[in-house]
Design an enzyme around this catalytic site. Structure first.
Site, PDB file in Angstrom:
ATOM      1  N   ARG A 195       0.873  -1.176   0.000  1.00 30.98           N
ATOM      2  CA  ARG A 195       0.000   0.000   0.000  1.00 30.98           C
ATOM      3  C   ARG A 195       0.909   1.226   0.000  1.00 30.98           C
ATOM      4  NH1 ARG A 195      -2.107   0.625   5.474  1.00 30.98           N
ATOM      5  NH2 ARG A 195      -0.763   2.437   5.484  1.00 30.98           N
ATOM      6  N   HIS A 228      -3.532   4.269   4.748  1.00 28.02           N
ATOM      7  CA  HIS A 228      -4.625   3.286   4.820  1.00 28.02           C
ATOM      8  C   HIS A 228      -5.905   3.911   4.276  1.00 28.02           C
ATOM      9  CE1 HIS A 228      -7.466   0.374   6.364  1.00 28.02           C
ATOM     10  NE2 HIS A 228      -8.094   1.347   6.980  1.00 28.02           N
ATOM     11  N   TYR A 242       4.110   5.178  11.333  1.00 28.43           N
ATOM     12  CA  TYR A 242       4.343   3.760  11.673  1.00 28.43           C
ATOM     13  C   TYR A 242       5.181   2.988  10.657  1.00 28.43           C
ATOM     14  CZ  TYR A 242       0.127   3.395   8.737  1.00 28.43           C
ATOM     15  OH  TYR A 242      -0.776   3.490   7.716  1.00 28.43           O
TER      16      TYR A 242
END
Ligand SMILES: Cc1ncc(C[n+]2csc(CCOP(=O)(O)OP(=O)(O)O)c2C)c(N)n1
Length: 370
Positions: free
Chosen positions: A267, A271, A280
């Site tokens: 990805r 998100h 993160y």
């Protein structure tokens, strides 16, 4: 490919059977390679058309992300980096097959001729997605993680009972594999030998949770424990995804039961527009995956082999510009839904109770106008 397994303090090495490589038909440099189990005959025209699909869905995605940033959409779930996985899987479907998406499968929607504005209307909060799932062979989006795997399995069992030659194609993410419903659907699919293909896009993260926190074994190996084949395909290689998904759907239609496909991908964006991936994950990881960009890889192949030239790429870019304008204009002009809409589609036929609630709602609002 080297497997990354998070060392769990105090735990032994996970049991890992010998791992086959990723199925790949196009290297990251755009070189066409063969695979002994997945031959693919594809014309130059088809290659160009796969490129066009991927380039246009990326353009749609960029425009939708911008619209969200400008306050025109409530949220957007970007498919950036997953174009090959989605277009390859969507283009592998036969006319009678039925897809069960999550909330990120804009590339599959595209291959099913779903109008991008219908998908956008869902993210604008106007409706639940205005397309006809039966006509498009593409079910409505499902935000409840994993639920669509049960829907797909139930649908596949229906196909079986109708004696139809079709298959269901369920989409899920890596994080969804930890969900109870997904594991239940695997058991039902396996024990009834249902004609369903589970297409997992392992994009390495479930929001901020990395795959190492979801599984101690490569995901595709889980299928063996349920009693059906699992295969890992390079999810950034549209040709390999097309070949592997086609084979799995054909196997399902022939009555040989389910297959689990792990499309190994990344990805590249957030998100959703609600999170910040720099919190993160390290920037270097993204840079590494950019070298495996699914669109650049097919473009390299088409240009180096002389199958497409600058005029073709310019024409696709121009089509992308037109699409972006249509999406932007269509979004801004989208009419707000009537307040009473929420009462109108609860049941196929209106009930007395809901009709009464609808009337009460109307008279309450009329009260404000007086
Ligand atoms: C049943 C359920 N639990 C939790 C959530 C909140 N949630 C939304 S997306 C997501 C992560 C899903 O990750 P993955 O399956 O890897 O798919 P991806 O978003 O990466 O495509 C979670 C936990 C939800 N939508 N549904």
């Amino acid at each position: 490919m080297q497997e990354i397994v998070d060392p769990v303090p105090g735990a032994g090495e996970p049991h890992l059977p010998a791992q086959p490589d990723l199925v790949q038909l196009l290297t990251p440099e755009g070189e066409r390679v063969e695979h002994p189990d997945y031959a693919l005959d594809v014309t130059d025209e088809e290659l160009c058309s796969l490129y066009r699909d991927m380039a246009l869905v990326r353009r749609w995605d960029v425009e939708a992300t911008a619209l969200q940033r400008q306050g025109e959409l409530g949220i957007w779930a970007s498919l950036l980096g997953q174009e090959a996985a989605q277009v390859g899987a969507g283009r592998a479907m036969g006319t009678g097959d039925m897809a069960f998406p999550t909330y990120r499968e804009h590339g599959v929607a595209w291959t099913r001729d779903v109008d991008p504005l219908h998908v956008i209307s869902l993210f604008r909060g106007n409706d639940l997605g205005g397309w006809d799932p039966v006509a498009r062979r593409f079910n409505l989006y499902t935000v409840v993680i994993g639920a669509q795997c049960l829907h797909a399995t139930g649908y596949a069992m229906g196909i079986q009972r109708d004696d139809a030659e079709a298959a269901a194609l369920a989409f899920l993410g890596d994080g969804a594999t930890s969900q109870g419903e997904v594991n239940e659907s695997f058991i039902w699919a396996a024990t009834f030998s249902a004609p369903v293909v589970f297409f997992c896009q392992n994009n390495q993260y479930a929001i901020s949770v990395p795959i190492e926190r979801q599984s101690r074994v490569p995901l595709f190996q889980r299928a063996a424990g349920f009693g059906f084949p699992g295969v890992r395909v390079d999810g950034n290689d549209v040709l390999a995804v097309l070949a592997v998904t086609r084979a799995a759907l054909a196997r399902a239609r022939e009555g040989s039961g389910p297959t689990f496909i792990e499309a190994f991908t990344y990805r590249m964006g957030a998100h959703t527009t609600s999170d910040d991936p720099t919190r993160y994950r390290l920037a270097g990881e993204l840079e590494e995956w950019k070298l495996r960009d699914p669109i650049a890889r097919l473009k390299a192949h088409l240009s180096r082999s002389g199958k497409a030239g600058p005029e073709f790429f310019a024409a696709v870019d121009a089509e992308g510009d037109e699409l972006a304008v249509r999406i932007r204009k269509g979004t801004l002009e989208m009419p707000d839904p009537a307040g009473t809409d929420m009462f109108d589609h609860v049941y196929a036929e209106q009930t007395e109770e809901i009709a009464a609630q609808r009337a009460e709602f109307l008279s309450y609002h009329e009260g404000f106008e007086q």
